[in-house]
Design a protein around this motif. Structure first.
Motif, PDB file in Angstrom:
ATOM      1  N   GLY A   1     -31.876   2.974   5.941  1.00 24.88           N
ATOM      2  CA  GLY A   1     -31.930   2.959   7.473  1.00 24.88           C
ATOM      3  C   GLY A   1     -32.075   4.295   8.240  1.00 24.88           C
ATOM      4  O   GLY A   1     -32.258   4.676   9.308  1.00 24.88           O
ATOM      5  N   GLU A   2     -31.946   5.466   7.424  1.00 21.52           N
ATOM      6  CA  GLU A   2     -32.110   7.061   8.106  1.00 21.52           C
ATOM      7  C   GLU A   2     -31.037   6.791   9.047  1.00 21.52           C
ATOM      8  O   GLU A   2     -31.173   7.292  10.108  1.00 21.52           O
ATOM      9  CB  GLU A   2     -33.537   7.190   8.480  1.00 21.52           C
ATOM     10  CG  GLU A   2     -33.661   8.711   8.551  1.00 21.52           C
ATOM     11  CD  GLU A   2     -34.999   9.115   9.218  1.00 21.52           C
ATOM     12  OE1 GLU A   2     -35.424  10.463   8.851  1.00 21.52           O
ATOM     13  OE2 GLU A   2     -35.364   8.333  10.127  1.00 21.52           O
ATOM     14  N   ILE A   3     -29.800   6.688   8.846  1.00 19.43           N
ATOM     15  CA  ILE A   3     -28.827   6.171   9.892  1.00 19.43           C
ATOM     16  C   ILE A   3     -28.529   7.416  10.448  1.00 19.43           C
ATOM     17  O   ILE A   3     -27.688   7.507  11.560  1.00 19.43           O
ATOM     18  CB  ILE A   3     -27.604   5.211   9.494  1.00 19.43           C
ATOM     19  CG1 ILE A   3     -26.649   6.335   8.340  1.00 19.43           C
ATOM     20  CG2 ILE A   3     -28.253   4.011   8.900  1.00 19.43           C
ATOM     21  CD1 ILE A   3     -25.522   5.351   7.912  1.00 19.43           C
TER      22      ILE A   3
ATOM     23  N   ALA B   1     -39.057   2.198  16.770  1.00 18.06           N
ATOM     24  CA  ALA B   1     -39.276   0.734  15.937  1.00 18.06           C
ATOM     25  C   ALA B   1     -38.550   0.865  14.652  1.00 18.06           C
ATOM     26  O   ALA B   1     -38.533   1.734  13.998  1.00 18.06           O
ATOM     27  CB  ALA B   1     -40.689   0.497  15.805  1.00 18.06           C
ATOM     28  N   TYR B   2     -37.856  -0.519  14.490  1.00 16.73           N
ATOM     29  CA  TYR B   2     -36.833  -0.402  13.315  1.00 16.73           C
ATOM     30  C   TYR B   2     -37.952  -0.910  12.193  1.00 16.73           C
ATOM     31  O   TYR B   2     -39.026  -1.636  12.465  1.00 16.73           O
ATOM     32  CB  TYR B   2     -35.742  -1.496  13.537  1.00 16.73           C
ATOM     33  CG  TYR B   2     -34.796  -1.058  14.414  1.00 16.73           C
ATOM     34  CD1 TYR B   2     -34.720   0.273  14.774  1.00 16.73           C
ATOM     35  CD2 TYR B   2     -34.035  -1.842  15.030  1.00 16.73           C
ATOM     36  CE1 TYR B   2     -33.548   0.743  15.565  1.00 16.73           C
ATOM     37  CE2 TYR B   2     -33.029  -1.613  15.890  1.00 16.73           C
ATOM     38  CZ  TYR B   2     -32.779  -0.306  16.345  1.00 16.73           C
ATOM     39  OH  TYR B   2     -31.799   0.051  16.860  1.00 16.73           O
TER      40      TYR B   2
ATOM     41  N   LEU C   1     -33.442  -2.288   4.490  1.00 15.77           N
ATOM     42  CA  LEU C   1     -33.617  -1.517   5.717  1.00 15.77           C
ATOM     43  C   LEU C   1     -34.470  -0.548   5.546  1.00 15.77           C
ATOM     44  O   LEU C   1     -34.319   0.350   4.577  1.00 15.77           O
ATOM     45  CB  LEU C   1     -32.251  -1.060   6.386  1.00 15.77           C
ATOM     46  CG  LEU C   1     -31.338  -2.214   7.058  1.00 15.77           C
ATOM     47  CD1 LEU C   1     -29.912  -1.389   7.529  1.00 15.77           C
ATOM     48  CD2 LEU C   1     -32.143  -2.668   8.251  1.00 15.77           C
ATOM     49  N   GLY C   2     -35.663  -0.416   6.427  1.00 16.62           N
ATOM     50  CA  GLY C   2     -36.138   1.090   6.623  1.00 16.62           C
ATOM     51  C   GLY C   2     -35.517   1.696   7.827  1.00 16.62           C
ATOM     52  O   GLY C   2     -34.178   1.615   7.858  1.00 16.62           O
ATOM     53  N   ASN C   3     -36.225   2.178   8.485  1.00 16.21           N
ATOM     54  CA  ASN C   3     -35.658   2.817   9.551  1.00 16.21           C
ATOM     55  C   ASN C   3     -35.012   1.977  10.554  1.00 16.21           C
ATOM     56  O   ASN C   3     -35.644   1.142  11.131  1.00 16.21           O
ATOM     57  CB  ASN C   3     -36.747   3.640  10.477  1.00 16.21           C
ATOM     58  CG  ASN C   3     -36.425   4.970  11.412  1.00 16.21           C
ATOM     59  OD1 ASN C   3     -35.687   4.498  12.292  1.00 16.21           O
ATOM     60  ND2 ASN C   3     -36.913   5.987  11.063  1.00 16.21           N
ATOM     61  N   VAL C   4     -33.726   2.415  11.092  1.00 17.07           N
ATOM     62  CA  VAL C   4     -32.991   1.902  12.243  1.00 17.07           C
ATOM     63  C   VAL C   4     -32.659   2.884  13.087  1.00 17.07           C
ATOM     64  O   VAL C   4     -31.666   2.520  13.848  1.00 17.07           O
ATOM     65  CB  VAL C   4     -31.927   0.861  11.858  1.00 17.07           C
ATOM     66  CG1 VAL C   4     -32.392  -0.386  11.053  1.00 17.07           C
ATOM     67  CG2 VAL C   4     -30.881   1.784  10.814  1.00 17.07           C
TER      68      VAL C   4
END
Length: 309
Positions: free
Chosen positions: A202-204, A292-293, A285-288
């Protein structure tokens, strides 16, 4: 088949119809480098403005709209000793009432350094003011942002993603993986960058452990085979990536693309593909964090291998 060694002299913060830096044939291999997300190179000097600067684009001879570009990520190696990362979790992935509490502990733009040892495969937090100073993590290098020129002559920021790929920040795009992108422009115009020595799903916190990289990849073409969204495969899974916001929309893109792959690539009727997906699909999950997610839909190869038997 040829091997090209390419040293970038300039970079782009959009994926679009930019002048090619190198022309290659299907089957060729490229050995090159990419700077980190802030534009720092292997010598730890800033050589270009920040914003996920991309190396490329690479023009693939014979690539036309309606084809599929095949990218084999053969080597991803951090090439300097310093990485850096965000510290605080991004506000958009927290309960709103938790954001002020977290903000009191620091600034969301804060960045801390990591000591990266590519040979040992480790990253150690280099922040003496923290009780986690010296804490060591195992490297898992990946590309945060890569893809092709988008449809319709657009130039799209490297801060976001779409059918062309872009800033997906999916930790599954690592060494040894094969990625697939729809071709929208003549030559495909392939870009890559935004190296991460390590990143959680997610790169949170808004970053991975950002670092410059030495990269080796090869390019192939699937002529006349049209896909709608990025795909990939590793030793254990085939997977599809949907990029959009809100989250349910990128789930829809990724799931629909997997359904299409099972139908066209494995000869399954829609109902049969749906049956298998309903019991066996996995999601990552990728980028959130960014506009764009990214959601990734995965199917196990061991299961699909049984279909032909």
């Amino acid at each position: 088949m040829a091997t090209h060694r390419f040293q970038p002299a300039h970079y782009h913060t959009t994926l679009g119809p930019h002048a090619p830096v190198l022309r290659v044939a299907p089957g060729d291999t490229v050995i090159t480098t990419c700077v980190d997300a802030r534009g720092f190179d292997h010598t730890d000097q800033r050589v270009t403005p920040p914003g996920n600067p991309m190396t490329g684009p690479f023009f693939v001879e014979g690539a036309e709209p309606g084809d599929t570009l095949v990218v084999r990520l053969e080597r991803l190696t951090p090439n300097r000793r310093r990485g850096w990362s965000g510290v605080l979790i991004a506000p958009n992935v927290l309960e709103p009432e938790h954001v002020p509490e977290l903000a009191r502990s620091g600034d969301f733009s804060t960045r801390w350094n990591w000591a990266v040892d590519a040979e040992a495969g480790t990253a150690r937090l280099d922040h003496p003011g923290s009780p986690l100073h010296g804490f060591e993590l195992e490297l898992d290098p990946m590309l945060g942002c890569f893809g092709v020129a988008p449809e319709g002559g657009q130039a799209i920021s490297t801060a976001t993603s779409g059918p062309h790929g872009g800033n997906m920040d999916y930790r599954g795009f690592r060494e040894g993986v094969t990625a697939y992108f729809p071709v929208f422009e003549e030559g495909a115009l392939f870009f890559l960058g935004d190296g991460h020595a390590l990143q959680g799903d997610g790169e949170i916190a808004g970053t991975g452990i950002e670092i410059s990289m030495d990269v080796q990849f090869s390019l192939e073409l699937l002529k006349g085979q049209r896909i709608s969204w990025p795909r990939g495969e590793d030793e254990n899974f085939i997977f599809t990536a949907g990029n959009a916001r809100p989250l349910d929309q990128c789930v829809q893109h990724a799931t629909s693309e997997m359904l299409r792959w099972l139908e066209t690539g494995y000869g399954l009727e829609p109902a049969h593909a749906s049956l298998l997906m309903g019991q066996c699909v996995r999601y990552d999950l990728g980028n959130v964090f960014d506009p764009a997610y990214t959601m990734v839909c995965k199917m196990p190869k061991r299961l699909l291998g049984r279909l032909s038997r």
